[in-house]
Scaffold this motif. Structure first.
Motif, PDB file in Angstrom:
ATOM      1  N   ARG A 165     -62.551   1.097 -15.662  1.00  0.00           N
ATOM      2  CA  ARG A 165     -61.792   1.515 -14.472  1.00  0.00           C
ATOM      3  C   ARG A 165     -60.315   1.192 -14.642  1.00  0.00           C
ATOM      4  NH1 ARG A 165     -62.708  -1.349 -10.106  1.00  0.00           N
ATOM      5  NH2 ARG A 165     -62.100   0.304  -8.670  1.00  0.00           N
ATOM      6  N   TYR A 166     -59.487   2.203 -14.361  1.00  0.00           N
ATOM      7  CA  TYR A 166     -58.040   2.028 -14.500  1.00  0.00           C
ATOM      8  C   TYR A 166     -57.527   0.930 -13.579  1.00  0.00           C
ATOM      9  CZ  TYR A 166     -53.054   3.043 -14.534  1.00  0.00           C
ATOM     10  OH  TYR A 166     -51.690   2.946 -14.622  1.00  0.00           O
ATOM     11  N   ALA A 167     -58.067   0.833 -12.377  1.00  0.00           N
ATOM     12  CA  ALA A 167     -57.629  -0.200 -11.437  1.00  0.00           C
ATOM     13  C   ALA A 167     -57.858  -1.587 -12.014  1.00  0.00           C
ATOM     14  CB  ALA A 167     -58.356  -0.050 -10.103  1.00  0.00           C
ATOM     15  N   ASP A 168     -58.965  -1.779 -12.714  1.00  0.00           N
ATOM     16  CA  ASP A 168     -59.234  -3.074 -13.327  1.00  0.00           C
ATOM     17  C   ASP A 168     -58.289  -3.335 -14.496  1.00  0.00           C
ATOM     18  OD1 ASP A 168     -61.261  -3.714 -11.549  1.00  0.00           O
ATOM     19  OD2 ASP A 168     -62.844  -2.895 -12.833  1.00  0.00           O
ATOM     20  N   GLN A 169     -57.950  -2.291 -15.226  1.00  0.00           N
ATOM     21  CA  GLN A 169     -56.986  -2.445 -16.316  1.00  0.00           C
ATOM     22  C   GLN A 169     -55.631  -2.912 -15.778  1.00  0.00           C
ATOM     23  OE1 GLN A 169     -56.781   1.124 -18.737  1.00  0.00           O
ATOM     24  NE2 GLN A 169     -59.007   1.401 -18.656  1.00  0.00           N
ATOM     25  N   VAL A 170     -55.224  -2.361 -14.637  1.00  0.00           N
ATOM     26  CA  VAL A 170     -53.953  -2.762 -14.023  1.00  0.00           C
ATOM     27  C   VAL A 170     -54.026  -4.215 -13.556  1.00  0.00           C
ATOM     28  CG1 VAL A 170     -52.374  -2.346 -12.093  1.00  0.00           C
ATOM     29  CG2 VAL A 170     -53.324  -0.414 -13.369  1.00  0.00           C
ATOM     30  N   ARG A 171     -55.151  -4.603 -12.965  1.00  0.00           N
ATOM     31  CA  ARG A 171     -55.303  -5.992 -12.524  1.00  0.00           C
ATOM     32  C   ARG A 171     -55.197  -6.951 -13.713  1.00  0.00           C
ATOM     33  NH1 ARG A 171     -59.432  -3.362  -9.353  1.00  0.00           N
ATOM     34  NH2 ARG A 171     -58.742  -3.264  -7.173  1.00  0.00           N
ATOM     35  N   ILE A 172     -55.796  -6.576 -14.814  1.00  0.00           N
ATOM     36  CA  ILE A 172     -55.706  -7.410 -16.011  1.00  0.00           C
ATOM     37  C   ILE A 172     -54.267  -7.509 -16.482  1.00  0.00           C
ATOM     38  CG2 ILE A 172     -56.279  -7.459 -18.473  1.00  0.00           C
ATOM     39  CD1 ILE A 172     -59.060  -6.377 -17.642  1.00  0.00           C
ATOM     40  N   GLN A 173     -53.557  -6.393 -16.476  1.00  0.00           N
ATOM     41  CA  GLN A 173     -52.172  -6.409 -16.933  1.00  0.00           C
ATOM     42  C   GLN A 173     -51.287  -7.268 -16.035  1.00  0.00           C
ATOM     43  OE1 GLN A 173     -50.597  -5.187 -19.764  1.00  0.00           O
ATOM     44  NE2 GLN A 173     -52.733  -5.015 -20.424  1.00  0.00           N
ATOM     45  N   GLN A 174     -51.512  -7.224 -14.727  1.00  0.00           N
ATOM     46  CA  GLN A 174     -50.641  -8.017 -13.863  1.00  0.00           C
ATOM     47  C   GLN A 174     -50.861  -9.514 -14.078  1.00  0.00           C
ATOM     48  OE1 GLN A 174     -51.303  -6.920  -9.782  1.00  0.00           O
ATOM     49  NE2 GLN A 174     -53.276  -7.932  -9.635  1.00  0.00           N
ATOM     50  N   TRP A 175     -52.108  -9.940 -14.294  1.00  0.00           N
ATOM     51  CA  TRP A 175     -52.359 -11.352 -14.545  1.00  0.00           C
ATOM     52  C   TRP A 175     -51.957 -11.747 -15.962  1.00  0.00           C
ATOM     53  CZ3 TRP A 175     -52.914 -14.923 -11.014  1.00  0.00           C
ATOM     54  CH2 TRP A 175     -53.327 -14.543  -9.732  1.00  0.00           C
ATOM     55  N   LEU A 176     -52.055 -10.817 -16.889  1.00  0.00           N
ATOM     56  CA  LEU A 176     -51.549 -11.076 -18.238  1.00  0.00           C
ATOM     57  C   LEU A 176     -50.038 -11.301 -18.203  1.00  0.00           C
ATOM     58  CD1 LEU A 176     -51.947 -11.193 -21.334  1.00  0.00           C
ATOM     59  CD2 LEU A 176     -51.668  -8.696 -21.356  1.00  0.00           C
ATOM     60  N   HIS A 177     -49.328 -10.457 -17.446  1.00  0.00           N
ATOM     61  CA  HIS A 177     -47.884 -10.620 -17.324  1.00  0.00           C
ATOM     62  C   HIS A 177     -47.534 -11.904 -16.572  1.00  0.00           C
ATOM     63  CE1 HIS A 177     -47.721  -6.524 -18.796  1.00  0.00           C
ATOM     64  NE2 HIS A 177     -46.409  -6.614 -18.852  1.00  0.00           N
ATOM     65  N   PHE A 178     -48.356 -12.302 -15.627  1.00  0.00           N
ATOM     66  CA  PHE A 178     -48.160 -13.568 -14.929  1.00  0.00           C
ATOM     67  C   PHE A 178     -48.195 -14.726 -15.922  1.00  0.00           C
ATOM     68  CE2 PHE A 178     -50.454 -17.225 -13.027  1.00  0.00           C
ATOM     69  CZ  PHE A 178     -49.501 -17.637 -12.102  1.00  0.00           C
TER      70      PHE A 178
END
Length: 218
Positions: free
Chosen positions: A86-99
């Motif tokens: 799911r693209y939404a989950d990919q975005v969530r992963i990216q935001q916490w990765l960037h955090f």
């Protein structure tokens, strides 16, 4: 080997090592002697112009990738390992990765420097980064009170990235006793066979069992 991995015994190097073990990607590990300045040699600067580790060379794709977050993103997209559909989950992963890349790493890195690298006792700097480190542990703890893992309900590259830094609490003289969700999460990840292999490959074998949460002291 189709993949060369340039690393050293640091949290950022451990991130990529964990992923390579989780995905069981065959690779050649090249240890860069940071103390000797090998990261600044012209040959390595062609791989990473910034003279840092980690970096990878994907010989099949003729791709060189540096910066640990970028490497995790590249490898997960290429292999599909720990990459949600799911693209939404990919975005969530990216935001916490960037955090982690923009917050946890720099703040804990500065705390490490002023505790262990600096030749002067800059108490103001130590106090500042100590407080900021604990604030970041609190952010992660509150998140882990809502979710089994940092980004989604499943283990991901965001967990790998954060774990590699947050596991260093003892070295940083941090008291994480109040952060019970972080302790649970650290213990869960400590038990993953791929993580244990990666830590051993990084030069620091783990004890057979982690210390229980209630036995930890800063």
């Amino acid at each position: 080997m189709s993949l060369s991995f340039y690393t050293a015994d640091t949290p950022n190097g451990l991130k990529v090592s964990i992923y390579l073990q989780e995905a069981r990607l065959p690779h050649k590990q090249v240890t860069v002697d940071l103390a000797a300045g090998e990261q600044h040699q012209p040959g390595y600067r062609k791989i990473n112009p910034n003279g840092k580790i980690p970096a990878i060379v994907d010989h099949d794709a003729r791709m060189t990738v540096f910066e640990s977050g970028a490497i995790l993103t590249y490898l997960s997209a290429k292999t599909g390992c720990l990459q949600p559909a799911r693209y939404a989950d990919q975005v969530r992963i990216q935001q916490w990765l960037h955090f982690q890349v923009g917050g946890i790493g720099p703040m804990l890195g500065q705390l490490w420097w002023f505790r262990h690298g600096s030749r002067t006792d800059n108490r103001e700097a130590i106090d500042r980064y100590h407080r900021e480190a604990l604030r970041l542990y609190d952010v992660v703890d509150r998140r882990l009170g809502e979710s089994e893992f940092i980004a989604t309900s499943a283990y991901s590259i965001a967990d790998i990235a954060a774990y590699s830094w947050l596991r260093t609490w003892e070295e940083l003289d941090l008291d994480i006793m109040p952060y019970v969700h972080v302790q649970r999460w650290l213990d869960d990840i400590n038990q993953r066979p791929a993580v244990r292999r990666a830590i051993a490959a990084n030069g620091k074998p783990m004890p057979e069992q982690p210390a229980p949460a209630d036995a930890r002291k800063a």
